[in-house]
Design a protein around this motif. Sequence first.
Motif, PDB file in Angstrom:
ATOM      1  N   UNK A 114      23.405  27.035  27.770  1.00  0.00           N
ATOM      2  CA  UNK A 114      24.545  26.741  28.522  1.00  0.00           C
ATOM      3  C   UNK A 114      25.563  26.041  27.280  1.00  0.00           C
ATOM      4  N   UNK A 115      25.134  25.024  26.435  1.00  0.00           N
ATOM      5  CA  UNK A 115      26.010  24.613  25.198  1.00  0.00           C
ATOM      6  C   UNK A 115      26.270  25.743  24.276  1.00  0.00           C
TER       7      UNK A 115
ATOM      8  N   UNK B 215      32.811  29.790  34.308  1.00  0.00           N
ATOM      9  CA  UNK B 215      32.476  31.000  34.159  1.00  0.00           C
ATOM     10  C   UNK B 215      31.355  31.389  33.418  1.00  0.00           C
ATOM     11  N   UNK B 216      31.191  30.568  32.186  1.00  0.00           N
ATOM     12  CA  UNK B 216      30.157  30.822  31.180  1.00  0.00           C
ATOM     13  C   UNK B 216      28.770  30.135  31.664  1.00  0.00           C
ATOM     14  N   UNK B 217      28.958  29.095  32.393  1.00  0.00           N
ATOM     15  CA  UNK B 217      27.514  28.383  33.221  1.00  0.00           C
ATOM     16  C   UNK B 217      27.195  29.450  34.056  1.00  0.00           C
ATOM     17  N   UNK B 218      27.946  30.220  34.991  1.00  0.00           N
ATOM     18  CA  UNK B 218      27.399  30.938  35.875  1.00  0.00           C
ATOM     19  C   UNK B 218      26.756  32.482  35.269  1.00  0.00           C
ATOM     20  N   UNK B 219      27.351  32.729  34.132  1.00  0.00           N
ATOM     21  CA  UNK B 219      26.720  33.733  33.480  1.00  0.00           C
ATOM     22  C   UNK B 219      25.247  33.380  32.841  1.00  0.00           C
ATOM     23  N   UNK B 220      25.136  32.265  32.584  1.00  0.00           N
ATOM     24  CA  UNK B 220      23.739  31.889  32.097  1.00  0.00           C
ATOM     25  C   UNK B 220      22.827  31.655  33.594  1.00  0.00           C
TER      26      UNK B 220
ATOM     27  N   UNK C 180      24.544  32.466  45.141  1.00  0.00           N
ATOM     28  CA  UNK C 180      24.346  31.934  43.977  1.00  0.00           C
ATOM     29  C   UNK C 180      24.914  32.395  42.610  1.00  0.00           C
ATOM     30  N   UNK C 181      25.919  31.639  41.954  1.00  0.00           N
ATOM     31  CA  UNK C 181      26.385  32.090  40.902  1.00  0.00           C
ATOM     32  C   UNK C 181      27.142  33.485  40.661  1.00  0.00           C
ATOM     33  N   UNK C 182      27.536  33.765  41.857  1.00  0.00           N
ATOM     34  CA  UNK C 182      27.967  35.306  41.968  1.00  0.00           C
ATOM     35  C   UNK C 182      29.578  35.160  41.802  1.00  0.00           C
ATOM     36  N   UNK C 183      30.134  35.848  40.938  1.00  0.00           N
ATOM     37  CA  UNK C 183      31.528  35.843  40.864  1.00  0.00           C
ATOM     38  C   UNK C 183      31.764  37.573  40.231  1.00  0.00           C
ATOM     39  N   UNK C 184      33.176  37.568  40.089  1.00  0.00           N
ATOM     40  CA  UNK C 184      33.669  38.926  39.472  1.00  0.00           C
ATOM     41  C   UNK C 184      33.737  38.752  37.896  1.00  0.00           C
ATOM     42  N   UNK C 185      33.814  39.984  37.401  1.00  0.00           N
ATOM     43  CA  UNK C 185      33.912  39.812  35.804  1.00  0.00           C
ATOM     44  C   UNK C 185      35.602  39.438  35.769  1.00  0.00           C
ATOM     45  N   UNK C 186      35.812  38.944  34.785  1.00  0.00           N
ATOM     46  CA  UNK C 186      37.192  38.793  34.327  1.00  0.00           C
ATOM     47  C   UNK C 186      38.222  39.843  34.269  1.00  0.00           C
ATOM     48  N   UNK C 187      39.232  39.813  34.929  1.00  0.00           N
ATOM     49  CA  UNK C 187      40.244  41.009  34.896  1.00  0.00           C
ATOM     50  C   UNK C 187      39.941  41.678  36.430  1.00  0.00           C
ATOM     51  N   UNK C 188      39.054  41.508  37.089  1.00  0.00           N
ATOM     52  CA  UNK C 188      38.799  42.108  38.468  1.00  0.00           C
ATOM     53  C   UNK C 188      38.896  40.967  39.653  1.00  0.00           C
ATOM     54  N   UNK C 189      39.114  41.856  40.626  1.00  0.00           N
ATOM     55  CA  UNK C 189      39.029  40.879  42.002  1.00  0.00           C
ATOM     56  C   UNK C 189      38.234  41.329  42.883  1.00  0.00           C
ATOM     57  N   UNK C 190      37.471  42.118  42.806  1.00  0.00           N
ATOM     58  CA  UNK C 190      36.351  42.529  43.821  1.00  0.00           C
ATOM     59  C   UNK C 190      37.079  43.528  44.742  1.00  0.00           C
ATOM     60  N   UNK C 191      38.183  44.206  44.484  1.00  0.00           N
ATOM     61  CA  UNK C 191      38.846  44.662  45.684  1.00  0.00           C
ATOM     62  C   UNK C 191      39.014  46.046  45.185  1.00  0.00           C
ATOM     63  N   UNK C 192      38.524  47.317  46.014  1.00  0.00           N
ATOM     64  CA  UNK C 192      38.621  48.810  45.614  1.00  0.00           C
ATOM     65  C   UNK C 192      38.989  49.417  46.959  1.00  0.00           C
ATOM     66  N   UNK C 193      39.839  50.464  46.668  1.00  0.00           N
ATOM     67  CA  UNK C 193      40.576  51.318  47.945  1.00  0.00           C
ATOM     68  C   UNK C 193      39.390  51.646  48.938  1.00  0.00           C
ATOM     69  N   UNK C 194      39.473  51.455  50.114  1.00  0.00           N
ATOM     70  CA  UNK C 194      38.573  51.605  50.980  1.00  0.00           C
ATOM     71  C   UNK C 194      37.188  50.760  51.291  1.00  0.00           C
ATOM     72  N   UNK C 195      37.145  50.055  50.226  1.00  0.00           N
ATOM     73  CA  UNK C 195      35.967  49.031  50.256  1.00  0.00           C
ATOM     74  C   UNK C 195      36.236  47.586  50.976  1.00  0.00           C
TER      75      UNK C 195
END
Length: 423
Positions: free
Chosen positions: A12-13, A134-139, A329-344
Motif C-alpha cells: 500500500x505504501x 483508489x490505490x488501496x482498493x487496487x491492492x 469488497x473493494x469493487x469499483x470502476x476504472x478511472x474514467x468509467x462510470x459502469x454504465x453502458x447502453x442496454x446494461x
Amino acid sequence: MQEQLERRRRAVAERWNLDSEVVLIGAGEPLPVPGRADRTYPFRSHSEYYYLTDRERPGGVLAFDPQEGWVDFVVPVTREELLWSGGVEGRDEGVAAAELPSWLEERQDRPVGVLGAPVSGVGSDATLEADLRYELNDVRRRKDEVELERMRQAERATSAGFQAIQPLLRPGVTEQEVRIELEAEFFRAGADFLGFDTIVAGGANTAVLHFPPTARPFGKGELVLIDAGGEVQAYASDITRTYPVSGSLGPEQAELHSLVRSAGVAAMQACAPGTEWRDVHRTAALVIGEGLVEFGLLRGEPESLLEQGAVTIFFPHGVGHMVGLGIRDAGDVLKGRDGMYPGYPRLRFDRPLEPGHVLTVEPGIYFVPSLLRDRELRERHRDTVDWERTDRMLEFGGIRIEDNVLVTEDGFEVLTADVPVLP
C-alpha cells in the motif's frame, strides 16, 4: 499473520508513493441500538482498517507518515470491559489512542487523508482521500493466501448450510424456518458471523432481489430462492441457489433454470486475466437473451436485444460483484468509467480481471410485476417482448444461481462448486 500485514502495508505504501501527506485509517466506534439503553450493534471494524490490522477492536486508528512509517493507535482495555466482556482482542498492541492528538500536532501543516471510519476532530482532504482509497482498493482486490484460506473456510460452512436445508424444501415449511436451520448450520460448521442478511424467498417472493424471510409457508410446485453466506474472520462466502419445493421442476421452471445455469457457466468460463468484467456480464446476458427468444418471451437477435435493454427487463442487475473482506469488497470502476453502458444495468465493478480477484457470478431471470406493468417500458419494447406471455408469468417469481469465482494465472477456480445446483 504479522508477515502478511507487513507485506500488505508495504504494498500500500508503495502504491501511495507519498511525500509529506499523512494518512489516518479509522476502525470506527460501536453503534448504539436506538432506544435500547446501553446496547450496541455487533462491532465490525471498517474493512480498510481491518485489512491492514486484522483487528476488530473499536476506537483504533492506523496512521501512516511516509517519512516515518506506520503507527497503530489503540484504545487501552478498561477494567469495566474486562468485567463485562472478558478477554478483549488486541489489548496489548500499539500506542495508546490518547497519543494521537500530539502525533498529529507535530504534523499539523501537512495534508491529511482519512480512510476507514471518520476520526473524531480530524478533517480529510477530499481529493487526497479519493486517491488513497483508489490505490488501496487496487491492492486489496488481489487476495493473498490468508484471505483465500478464510474464504474457503467460509465457503465450507456455507456449503454445509445449503446441504442441511435440503429436507426442508417441502410444502408447509416457512421461509423463516429454512433461515433458522441454514444459519445454525453455518455456525456449527465453523462460521463466526453472517456475511450479510440471509435471503430466503418462496413463490412470487423469488422475484424480489433481497427478500427477507417471513413466516410464509412454501406451496407445492413453487420455487425457493436462497441467497446466503457464512463469514470466517471477516471473510465471506456469497451463494445463491434456486430450488423447487416439490422436489422437481415444472417444464417452464426447468427450462429457465437450465438457462440461468448455462449463463452462469458461460460467464465463469469467461473469467480470465485481462477479460473486462463488462464482457463477463455481456456473455451471461447474451446467453439469457438467446434463451428467452427460444422460450418465446423475446423477439430479435440477442446482440440487438441487449443493446436495446430488452434482456435487462428480465435480468435487471449486474452479473456479480467482488467478494472477500465482506461482500461488495473493494469493487469499483476504472478511472474514467462510470459502469454504465447502453442496454446494461449499472455495473458495480468495471475493470479488467486480474489473478487474485474473487467475484460472484450470479445471472438471473425474474418476473417483477411492478416493472413488467410499467406502461412506458411496454411501449418502448412493444416489438421485442411478448407481453401476453409475460403477463401469464407474473406470478412465476425469479431464478438466480450464484457462485464465487477466483481468477487464477491461467483461468479461474469456482470456490463454491460443491454447493448443489439442484436437490
